[in-house]
Design a protein around this motif. Structure first.
Motif, PDB file in Angstrom:
ATOM      1  N   ALA A   1       0.807  -1.219   0.000  1.00 49.20           N
ATOM      2  CA  ALA A   1       0.000   0.000   0.000  1.00 49.20           C
ATOM      3  C   ALA A   1       0.838   1.267   0.000  1.00 49.20           C
ATOM      4  O   ALA A   1       0.424   2.294  -0.560  1.00 49.20           O
ATOM      5  CB  ALA A   1      -0.937   0.003   1.204  1.00 49.20           C
ATOM      6  N   GLU A   2       2.000   1.222   0.615  1.00 51.13           N
ATOM      7  CA  GLU A   2       2.782   2.441   0.827  1.00 51.13           C
ATOM      8  C   GLU A   2       3.240   3.101  -0.468  1.00 51.13           C
ATOM      9  O   GLU A   2       3.422   4.309  -0.525  1.00 51.13           O
ATOM     10  CB  GLU A   2       3.992   2.133   1.712  1.00 51.13           C
ATOM     11  N   GLY A   3       3.412   2.325  -1.527  1.00 45.96           N
ATOM     12  CA  GLY A   3       3.891   2.907  -2.771  1.00 45.96           C
ATOM     13  C   GLY A   3       2.810   3.530  -3.630  1.00 45.96           C
ATOM     14  O   GLY A   3       3.109   4.115  -4.679  1.00 45.96           O
ATOM     15  N   LEU A   4       1.559   3.429  -3.207  1.00 38.16           N
ATOM     16  CA  LEU A   4       0.447   3.987  -3.987  1.00 38.16           C
ATOM     17  C   LEU A   4       0.378   5.499  -3.810  1.00 38.16           C
ATOM     18  O   LEU A   4       0.862   6.054  -2.826  1.00 38.16           O
ATOM     19  CB  LEU A   4      -0.859   3.322  -3.574  1.00 38.16           C
ATOM     20  N   ASN A   5      -0.265   6.163  -4.756  1.00 39.80           N
ATOM     21  CA  ASN A   5      -0.188   7.620  -4.826  1.00 39.80           C
ATOM     22  C   ASN A   5      -1.170   8.363  -3.919  1.00 39.80           C
ATOM     23  O   ASN A   5      -0.891   9.477  -3.499  1.00 39.80           O
ATOM     24  CB  ASN A   5      -0.406   8.080  -6.267  1.00 39.80           C
TER      25      ASN A   5
ATOM     26  N   GLN B   1      -8.219  -0.694  11.145  1.00 37.08           N
ATOM     27  CA  GLN B   1      -7.846   0.534  11.840  1.00 37.08           C
ATOM     28  C   GLN B   1      -6.336   0.625  12.008  1.00 37.08           C
ATOM     29  O   GLN B   1      -5.732   1.669  11.722  1.00 37.08           O
ATOM     30  CB  GLN B   1      -8.522   0.572  13.214  1.00 37.08           C
ATOM     31  N   TYR B   2      -5.708  -0.459  12.440  1.00 39.02           N
ATOM     32  CA  TYR B   2      -4.263  -0.451  12.668  1.00 39.02           C
ATOM     33  C   TYR B   2      -3.504  -0.194  11.372  1.00 39.02           C
ATOM     34  O   TYR B   2      -2.585   0.639  11.334  1.00 39.02           O
ATOM     35  CB  TYR B   2      -3.824  -1.783  13.271  1.00 39.02           C
ATOM     36  N   LEU B   3      -3.871  -0.869  10.310  1.00 33.69           N
ATOM     37  CA  LEU B   3      -3.177  -0.720   9.040  1.00 33.69           C
ATOM     38  C   LEU B   3      -3.319   0.693   8.487  1.00 33.69           C
ATOM     39  O   LEU B   3      -2.352   1.279   7.981  1.00 33.69           O
ATOM     40  CB  LEU B   3      -3.709  -1.742   8.036  1.00 33.69           C
ATOM     41  N   MET B   4      -4.502   1.260   8.587  1.00 30.84           N
ATOM     42  CA  MET B   4      -4.719   2.619   8.087  1.00 30.84           C
ATOM     43  C   MET B   4      -3.944   3.630   8.921  1.00 30.84           C
ATOM     44  O   MET B   4      -3.381   4.588   8.388  1.00 30.84           O
ATOM     45  CB  MET B   4      -6.209   2.947   8.085  1.00 30.84           C
ATOM     46  N   GLN B   5      -3.898   3.428  10.228  1.00 26.74           N
ATOM     47  CA  GLN B   5      -3.108   4.324  11.077  1.00 26.74           C
ATOM     48  C   GLN B   5      -1.640   4.298  10.676  1.00 26.74           C
ATOM     49  O   GLN B   5      -0.977   5.346  10.648  1.00 26.74           O
ATOM     50  CB  GLN B   5      -3.246   3.903  12.547  1.00 26.74           C
ATOM     51  N   GLN B   6      -1.126   3.121  10.367  1.00 26.37           N
ATOM     52  CA  GLN B   6       0.278   3.005   9.981  1.00 26.37           C
ATOM     53  C   GLN B   6       0.559   3.725   8.667  1.00 26.37           C
ATOM     54  O   GLN B   6       1.687   4.149   8.409  1.00 26.37           O
ATOM     55  CB  GLN B   6       0.668   1.535   9.851  1.00 26.37           C
ATOM     56  N   LEU B   7      -0.471   3.882   7.840  1.00 22.39           N
ATOM     57  CA  LEU B   7      -0.319   4.600   6.568  1.00 22.39           C
ATOM     58  C   LEU B   7      -0.568   6.101   6.724  1.00 22.39           C
ATOM     59  O   LEU B   7      -0.515   6.845   5.747  1.00 22.39           O
ATOM     60  CB  LEU B   7      -1.295   4.021   5.530  1.00 22.39           C
ATOM     61  N   GLY B   8      -0.835   6.537   7.950  1.00 24.12           N
ATOM     62  CA  GLY B   8      -1.069   7.956   8.196  1.00 24.12           C
ATOM     63  C   GLY B   8      -2.457   8.415   7.808  1.00 24.12           C
ATOM     64  O   GLY B   8      -2.690   9.609   7.613  1.00 24.12           O
TER      65      GLY B   8
END
Length: 533
Positions: free
Chosen positions: A249-253, A301-308
């Motif tokens: 997910a992190e590399g998405l725009n 929730q945890y995953l989205m938080q980690q993505l800011g």
């Protein structure tokens, strides 16, 4: 006739005297036996209708006033949502009673449970000598953008929130509350900590406390699941499984692309299973691969938080007790129910929906009624709007490709850039500077050349912006960027301008997300998204 009247009068007199004596005796017995008083109070409460007349389902509110819940939970500030941020949630006029057939049985959320024991003053005095407060969490701060349940709490209750969180992180079991708190307030605070922090996968939904006759708690005991038996190993497994999804997910725009990726990846990773162990935790979904609605929602929730990306754990009623999420995308809030989307043929039927679209199937309860409302622009302004969905049929908003820090809550991971010499051969330093200013489309007066000038400008702009959710910006040369980045990474910026800015505004609290845009020509523009209160 007169004799009959006398007899009747005597009978009435003795009856009244008997009732008075019985009442006095009852008061004396209750005074000598506090546990009997508590038991009678519980019996009376159990016979009373639930707040809002909802047949015992607490926190749902009545059908008369749908703008606010019927009864405010102790220790909660219902005005935490500042004007202009988001409207309040409106409880549906009628509660959903049946789960749609396609997702029947896909619930499983367990509300927070307390075990409260009343003790005598003598035992409380002994506890004072033997039970410590543990880690009080006095140095902790929690950004309301990502931790809304913390923001809901009144001042003293926030101190208790920090203490519970800190002791849970330290795996401390029993401790004395750092502030005065009632049994009812403690339940609200524990629920706030639990709802805000899915990373506490070892924390159970239940706890116990001891309290005095006046209702004041003197001891709190947290409960942990079996992952504490190999805490380091469980933590590594949890982070490892989460990273597998985050890496993609992190590399998405854009935030919407990242959200959709996590939504889909979580459905592939987990399956619904009511018998799954630790199914109220994010651990069950990410590591075990089996969970119920609570585990799905806390993992999301945890995953989205980690993505800011701000994402909240939302609990309520959907034919049965149920949990889902509220996510903030491009400044707007949406409901997301990953559990109900995870059918034999995965769907987006419950992805990024408004409260109106969820009204027939989902209704918030408990503290979740105080989370921001999920409304469309049509609801806000009366104009039409296109909702964000996950089916690929709508345009995904473009991201700012020249943002240096795509995740502004992780300053240590910003992409540092080396200043470049944009001048041509034979140019003087002043000529190079003027050419750079022209390329960036700014004037020399707009540039803050030193860290001191930057701090002074930030304090000035912060004061001019005023309290609440505000934004201000300024321009620095690339050569100053490393010093500014270091200031935010180490916390030096706080003394640099925040302390003075808060003093100017007469306020105490501050939170920031910093975005940095490359203007070209050797200059950066810094956008400061700040909250002061």
């Amino acid at each position: 006739m007169r004799e009959n009247l006398k007899k009747i009068g005597k009978a009435i007199f003795f009856a009244i005297m008997f009732l008075i004596m019985a009442g006095c005796l009852g008061i004396l017995v209750c005074a000598l036996n506090p546990s009997l008083t508590a038991m009678l109070a519980e019996k009376v409460e159990s016979l009373s209708p639930a707040p809002g007349g909802n047949d015992g389902m607490t926190g749902m509110g009545g059908q008369g006033d749908t703008n606010q819940p019927a009864a405010v939970q102790p220790g909660i500030n219902t005005d935490w949502l500042q004007e202009g941020d988001s409207p309040h949630y409106e409880i549906p006029g009628t509660q959903p009673v049946e789960t749609p057939a396609s997702v029947s049985g896909k619930t499983g959320y367990e509300p927070v449970q307390e075990e409260a024991e009343q003790i005598a003053q003598e035992e409380a005095d002994q506890l004072t000598d033997s039970v410590e407060t543990g880690d009080t969490g006095s140095g902790l701060t929690f950004d309301r953008t990502f931790y809304p349940y913390y923001a809901m709490l009144e001042g003293d209750m926030r101190q208790l929130y920090s203490q519970i969180y800190a002791n849970a992180m330290d795996l401390n079991t029993t401790f004395a509350p750092v502030v005065s708190v009632s049994v009812e307030q403690l339940k609200s605070v524990f629920e706030a900590v639990y709802n805000d922090h899915p990373e506490l996968f070892w924390l159970e939904t239940g706890y116990s406390c001891k309290y005095l006759r006046n209702g004041g708690c003197v001891e709190i005991t947290l409960k942990y699941n079996s992952t504490v038996n190999d805490f380091a190993g469980a933590g590594q497994q949890f982070e490892g499984e989460a990273e597998k999804i985050l890496a993609g997910a992190e590399g998405l725009n854009s935030d919407i692309e990242k959200e959709k990726y996590v939504h889909d990846a979580l459905m592939q990773r987990a399956e619904y299973d009511m018998s799954a162990s630790m199914n109220q935790s994010a651990y069950s979904a990410l590591v075990g691969g089996k969970s119920v609605c609570a585990g799905y929602a806390r993992a999301f929730q945890y995953l989205m938080q980690q993505l800011g990306i701000p994402c909240y754990y939302c609990t309520g009623y959907a034919g049965e007790d149920h949990a889902w999420n509220i996510v903030r995308i491009d400044g707007r809030y949406y409901n997301v129910d990953v559990t109900w989307d995870d059918t034999d043929d995965p769907t987006y039927d419950y992805y990024n929906k408004t409260d109106g679209e969820f009204a027939d199937t989902h209704m918030r309860t408990g503290l979740s009624v105080y989370l921001p409302a999920c409304v469309s622009d049509d609801d806000r302004t009366g104009e039409s709007d296109t909702a964000i969905s996950g089916n690929g049929d709508v345009d995904v908003p473009d991201s700012l490709s020249d943002l240096i820090n795509p995740n502004p809550i992780k300053p240590m991971e910003w992409q540092s850039k080396t200043p470049t010499d944009t001048g041509g051969p034979g140019q003087t330093a002043e000529e190079k500077k003027q050419e750079s200013l022209e390329k960036a489309g700014i004037t020399e007066e707009q540039v803050r050349d030193t860290l001191k000038e930057y701090y002074e400008d930030c304090r000035k702009l912060m004061k001019e912006a005023g309290k609440g959710d505000q934004q201000f910006s300024n321009v620095i040369p690339q050569s100053l960027w490393s010093s500014v980045e270091r200031a935010y990474s180490t916390g030096d910026y706080w003394k640099g301008y925040v302390e003075g800015g808060l003093k100017d505004l007469g306020l105490e609290n501050f939170a920031i997300q910093l975005q940095v845009q490359d203007l070209g020509g050797g200059y950066y523009r810094l956008y400061h998204n700040v909250l002061t209160y």
